[in-house]
Structure formats: C-alpha cells, structure tokens
Design a protein around this motif. Structure first.
Motif, mmCIF file in Angstrom:
data_model
loop_
_atom_site.group_PDB
_atom_site.id
_atom_site.type_symbol
_atom_site.label_atom_id
_atom_site.label_comp_id
_atom_site.label_asym_id
_atom_site.label_seq_id
_atom_site.Cartn_x
_atom_site.Cartn_y
_atom_site.Cartn_z
ATOM 1 N N LYS A 117 0.754 -1.172 -0.193
ATOM 2 C CA LYS A 117 -0.008 -0.055 -0.172
ATOM 3 C C LYS A 117 0.922 1.157 0.061
ATOM 4 N N THR A 135 1.627 4.741 1.653
ATOM 5 C CA THR A 135 1.504 5.065 2.783
ATOM 6 C C THR A 135 1.739 6.717 3.054
ATOM 7 N N GLU A 136 2.620 7.232 1.984
ATOM 8 C CA GLU A 136 3.069 8.452 2.158
ATOM 9 C C GLU A 136 3.721 9.097 0.650
ATOM 10 N N THR A 192 5.843 3.149 0.755
ATOM 11 C CA THR A 192 4.965 2.139 0.795
ATOM 12 C C THR A 192 5.210 1.222 2.152
ATOM 13 N N ASP A 193 3.994 0.591 2.741
ATOM 14 C CA ASP A 193 4.473 -0.396 3.908
ATOM 15 C C ASP A 193 5.252 -1.400 3.566
ATOM 16 N N THR A 194 5.804 -1.597 2.497
ATOM 17 C CA THR A 194 6.913 -2.672 2.361
ATOM 18 C C THR A 194 8.284 -2.138 2.484
ATOM 19 N N ASP A 245 -2.901 0.464 -3.613
ATOM 20 C CA ASP A 245 -1.676 -0.919 -3.998
ATOM 21 C C ASP A 245 -1.341 -0.517 -5.372
#
Length: 378
Positions: A2, A4-5, A38-40, A74
């Motif tokens: 996702k 995120t920023e 992203t969150d990854t 995504d």
C-alpha cells in the motif's frame, strides 16, 4: 503493498546549453518530482516537467489533490490508480492534470519494477535490449551560421551519430533549404536528417513551403502546423511525400486517435510526461501499432529509453542536446547514449536515481518566478 506517504518537490533550472526554436526561447526547465513510499519499505520516484511555465501549479495540484487520492492504494493496481486520478481531475480538461498524473504514474511503475526486481523495459514487453538514437538540436538563433551548424554536425558524427534533427523556420525558407542540403551532404547517403518547425507555419504556408522541401529526402517534418489542426495536417500529408511527425503537444489518447484515423501522422511522438505517464503512453504506443505507425517519444531521454525498448514499434531515441537529466547534473548515476545507441540500465524500475543535493540546489521559488517571469514564446 500500500502507498502510505508521498513527497512532492518542484525544481527549475536552465538547459545546459541555450535553447531557441522558431516559436520559443527557453529560459527554464521545471521538474516536479514525486516520491511514493509504501508499507513494504519500497519507494518509487516519478517526475514530470514543463518548459518555462506552470511548474508551481502542477506541484500544487499534485500535492494537494492527486496524492491524497492514491494514499492507501496498491501500486500494483496501476490501472485503478490512473483511472481514479483521471476521473477526479477530468473537469480540468487535459494538460496540467495529466502532467501531474504522469509524475505519480511513473513513480507507481518504478515501484512495480522494484517489487518484481525487473527493469521497466522488461515489465512492459522487453522487445529489445537497445535502441538507436538521434541527436536533437534546439538552436535556431539568428546569429547561428551555416558553418556553426555544420561544425556541430561533424561533432555528432564523430560520436557515432548518423541521424540528426535540426530546427527550421527562418523567415526566408531558402536559408532553411541551404542548411538542409549542406547537412545532408555531410551526413552522406547512410545518414538521416529530420527537421522541426515547432508549429511555426500556418496551414497555407505549410502547403507551399513543405512542397519546397519535399525533394530533399528528409526523414520527417515535425510539428509543421498548430497542433490542434488535424484537417490541415491531413491535407498536408496528402500533398507531400515527406513523413509527418507530431505528438509532443498532445495530451490524450483521443487526440492521437484523431490523427491516426485521419491518416495525418507517420511518427507518433507523444511525451510520457505530457500524456499522463507510462500507463497511458503504452496504450498509445499499441494504438499506433494497430495503425502501422512507429513511436518516437519526445524528450525525457532516460525514461523514453526504457519505453522504446519495451515495445515492438519503436523508432529512435531522441537525445536532446542540453536537456537530459545527466547533462543537467541531476542524477547520482548518469545514463548516457554511447555510439548513438541507448541501452537501458538493468536496475529494477526505471533506473533513474536523482541526486537529491543537486535537486535541492535548484528548488523552484514561486516568489522569484512571480517577480521575474516574462515568458519565452515569440
């Protein structure tokens, strides 16, 4: 995965050599850079640009309106992201909104490449591992002599180039013809010469003047007439045998389709930053292929390199003197054309890594622009 920023920045600097054509003298290139996180832990970088005007507007639109739309989405679902941005900004027409969309879309594709560990050109098709390039000049200064341009062409040839594009549109077409004839003699039978008007002729002038160039064996005449006049381009295309190239001033798939359906264009030159990014550029490239036309994207050498190597109907890479990220000193790792052949980097994503310190030195200052801007159009 996702988003995120996001961080958005704008930058302004002059070309590394002076730019002037039949209709414009360029004082500044404005780049808007978007970083998606992203969150990854993966991040992607995108960018768009303008010539002289509008960078602060695109930054504000991207930062205030477009970025919030994609937070939480995504990046692998690039069609969803592009469609959402287009739906929510369509009331602005086409232009500033798709240029902002492009920066986000390019960052999305950079993320996709990093997620899969593949360079962009392989993600979009991997049609070839390299692409031939041509030198593109933006030099139509009144004081630029015939000997000056011949000396520059000799220099390009010493670097391995066999194809060159020059600006034309002098008040006296005989001056253009003399330059064309002499450069073609210098390039020889194996060389190619393209000319660019930057929409400098009226529809009537184009019919008269292009006919005078028709026997000179040019590779194409680029943007001879106002970009929106499909009918005039169709009439010109039916009158001359020299191919017509255009597309850098188009901002939508439907605009390109109008030219293809009219049989008014031979080489499609849509600019990835002006058309809404990679997602839309690919659709236009495939659309052109359906009509049997090749693509030769405008500018953006480091990214156009990846795009051209991805599709089957690619023509040549435009290497604009004084305008690449590398020449502007904005990259950590230069991407260059060697012996007139472009080879995309094999790093995951688009492989373009900005030098943040270099970008910080040329941040766009809206107040400074407001106090100094006078415009470059003739």
């Amino acid at each position: 995965m996702k988003i995120t920023e996001a961080k958005v920045s704008a930058h302004r600097l002059p070309p590394s050599v002076p730019w002037e054509d039949a209709t414009n003298k360029v004082d500044g290139l404005e780049f808007i850079v978007v970083e998606l996180f992203t969150d990854t832990g993966l991040s992607g970088t995108g960018f768009t640009y303008t010539v002289d005007i509008g960078g602060s507007s695109i930054k504000a639109l991207t930062e205030d309106y477009l970025v919030p739309l994609v937070i939480g989405m995504d990046p692998l679902c690039y069609e969803q992201i592009w469609s959402k941005m287009q739906r929510q900004s369509r009331r602005l027409g086409t232009g500033v909104n798709v240029m902002g969309m492009a920066a986000i879309d390019i960052a999305v594709w950079d993320l996709i490449g990093k997620f899969y560990g593949q360079p962009l050109y392989k993600l979009i098709g991997g049609a070839q591992d390299s692409i031939p390039a041509y030198i593109s000049e933006i030099n139509l200064k009144a004081q630029d002599s015939l000997n000056d341009i011949l000396a520059r062409v000799e220099g390009y040839m010493s670097e391995g180039y066999k194809a060159v594009k020059i600006k034309i549109g002098r008040p006296d077409i005989n001056e253009d013809i003399e330059r064309i004839v002499r450069i073609k003699q210098l390039l020889g039978k194996s060389g190619q010469l393209f000319v660019d008007l930057n929409q400098g002729w009226t529809a009537h002038d184009a019919l008269v003047k292009a006919s005078q160039l028709d026997s000179l064996g040019l590779g194409w005449i680029e943007e001879p007439i106002l970009f929106s006049d499909v009918a005039a381009h169709k009439q010109l295309r039916q009158t001359i045998t020299t191919p017509i190239a255009l597309g850098e001033s188009l901002h939508s798939r439907s605009q390109v389709l109008s030219y293809l359906q009219a049989g008014a264009v031979d080489y499609v030159q849509v600019d990835v930053a002006f058309i809404g990014g990679i997602t839309e550029w690919l659709k236009i490239a495939h659309l052109a292929d359906v009509f049997g036309k090749k693509v030769a994207p405008h500018y953006m050498m480091e990214l156009s390199l990846q795009l051209l190597c991805g599709v089957t109907n690619s023509f040549m890479l435009e290497n604009v003197i004084g305008g690449s990220f590398t020449e502007l000193g904005l990259l950590e790792e230069p991407i260059t054309v060697k012996n007139a052949v472009g080879v995309p980097p094999d790093r995951p994503g688009h492989g373009i890594i900005f030098d943040r310190k270099a970008l910080d030195k040329v941040k766009l200052d809206p107040v400074s622009i407001r106090n100094q801007f006078s415009g470059g159009s003739k």
